[in-house]
Design an enzyme around this catalytic site. Structure first.
Site, PDB file in Angstrom:
ATOM      1  N   HIS A 242       0.873  -1.425   0.020  1.00 12.22           N
ATOM      2  CA  HIS A 242       0.068   0.015   0.226  1.00 12.22           C
ATOM      3  C   HIS A 242       0.793   1.486   0.105  1.00 12.22           C
ATOM      4  O   HIS A 242       0.824   2.131  -0.896  1.00 12.22           O
ATOM      5  CB  HIS A 242      -0.779   0.094   1.187  1.00 12.22           C
ATOM      6  CG  HIS A 242      -1.751  -1.034   1.543  1.00 12.22           C
ATOM      7  ND1 HIS A 242      -2.855  -1.438   0.565  1.00 12.22           N
ATOM      8  CD2 HIS A 242      -1.744  -2.237   2.374  1.00 12.22           C
ATOM      9  CE1 HIS A 242      -3.412  -2.311   1.038  1.00 12.22           C
ATOM     10  NE2 HIS A 242      -2.672  -3.120   2.033  1.00 12.22           N
TER      11      HIS A 242
HETATM   12  C1  BDR Z   1      -3.059   1.237   5.042  1.00 11.55           C
HETATM   13  O1  BDR Z   1      -3.286   0.927   6.425  1.00 11.55           O
HETATM   14  C2  BDR Z   1      -2.243   0.563   7.073  1.00 11.55           C
HETATM   15  O2  BDR Z   1      -2.091  -0.658   7.992  1.00 11.55           O
HETATM   16  C3  BDR Z   1      -1.006   0.474   6.130  1.00 11.55           C
HETATM   17  O3  BDR Z   1       0.081   1.005   6.554  1.00 11.55           O
HETATM   18  C4  BDR Z   1      -1.636   1.125   4.967  1.00 11.55           C
HETATM   19  O4  BDR Z   1      -1.179   2.743   5.381  1.00 11.55           O
HETATM   20  C5  BDR Z   1      -3.641   0.117   4.178  1.00 11.55           C
HETATM   21  O5  BDR Z   1      -4.967   0.098   4.498  1.00 11.55           O
END
Ligand code: BDR
Ligand code: CA
Length: 310
Positions: A242
């Site tokens: 992500h």
């Molecule tokens: C986002 O949520 C967090 O757990 C990750 O770091 C990312 O920024 C993904 O949904």
């Protein structure tokens, strides 16, 4: 010349990978790193930034500042079930790190960087948008000087990852997300619609890091292990990148197709389309192969070969 970047983060396994990618990217210069409560409490986020600094030793060394300990209007929900109690997979043997400061000063660092870099600054937000919302409240004029905000968050036309309709960063602080979307900023949102296409197969990281053996490569393999395990168990073909994707799109926006949209934030952090003038643009389709190549080539730079002694 490298463009100035400020990274606001809640590290986090994928945040850590994004920081490492940023520190190996010549197009940008990471001037400051601010932390926010999200995946872990903000003090632990600071510890993790110090750990990563000690591991990677980037130049220039960024200004580090602690940010909000709580979302604007609700209790913090962390992501420790995924990222581990410490946010980085609960490994032993990290080097000792300095004590985090007692007072948060992320807001003043964001204001300072915005005024210093004027329209050149890119702010990359990898966690809940609390710090940016607080900065808007403190000095909206300074925020309006930021050239571009690239934020990971939202689930627009796909299911969420915390509830059926909400993505984690938006779910943790919907009030902050609402204020940011209402502020008419140059907001480039990188939602799950795009990040779910950025999947790193386990074999990919192992073979890329083999050419760069050493403490950095070993730590990356170790702290990503938990993420691989959980993502595999939930049906993904590898680790979902992500935050590294958001960082990569700050470096090279042509890695994605973008759509201008108007979004509203629902009470549980849902990112819903609505009619009217666009208030952000969202990344949709990505060139996954080109992104993965860029990520792996830079993540752990091959060590310079030793000169043969004469
Ligand atoms: C986002 O949520 C967090 O757990 C990750 O770091 C990312 O920024 C993904 O949904
Ligand atoms: Ca994050």
């Amino acid at each position: 010349m490298a463009s100035p970047v400020l990274i606001d983060t809640d590290p986090g396994i994928d945040d850590a990978l994004a920081l490492l990618l940023a520190w190996s990217s010549p197009e940008i210069s990471v001037e400051a790193v601010t932390t926010v409560a999200g995946n872990v409490p903000v003090e632990q986020g600071m510890v993790n930034v110090f750990r990563l600094l000690a591991l990677r030793q980037p130049t220039p060394r960024p200004v580090i500042a602690m940010g909000a300990a709580e979302p604007l209007a609700r209790a913090l929900v962390t992501g420790q079930r995924y990222h581990g109690e410490d946010g980085l997979g609960d490994l032993a043997n990290w080097p000792e790190t300095p004590k985090p400061p007692l007072e948060p000063d992320a807001v003043s660092v964001i204001i300072d960087q915005a005024r210093r870099s004027q329209r050149l600054l890119t702010l990359v937000a990898l966690g809940p948008l609390t710090n940016l919302a607080l900065t808007l409240k403190a000095d909206a004029g300074a925020v309006s000087l930021i050239g571009r905000i690239v934020a990971m968050g939202g689930a627009v036309d796909v299911p969420g990852n915390v509830t059926p309709t909400a993505e984690f960063n938006m779910y943790v602080d919907p009030e902050a997300a609402h204020r940011v979307l209402a502020a008419r900023l140059p907001l480039h949102l990188v939602p799950l619609d795009a990040t779910r296409q950025a999947v790193l197969p386990r074999a990919g990281i192992k073979s890329a890091l083999r050419r760069a053996t050493g403490p950095l490569a070993e730590r990356i393999v170790a702290f990503t292990e938990r993420g691989f395990r959980i993502d595999h168990a939930s049906g993904a073909q590898g680790l979902v990148l992500h935050d590294p994707l958001a960082l990569a799109l700050a470096i090279d926006p042509t890695l994605a197709e973008w759509e201008p949209v108007r979004l509203v934030i629902g009470p549980e952090g849902e990112t819903q389309r609505t009619s009217g003038e666009p208030n952000c643009r969202i990344a949709k389709g990505i060139d996954a192969n080109r992104f993965l190549r860029l990520f792996l080539d830079r993540l752990c730079p091959a060590l310079p070969r030793r000169r043969a002694s004469s």
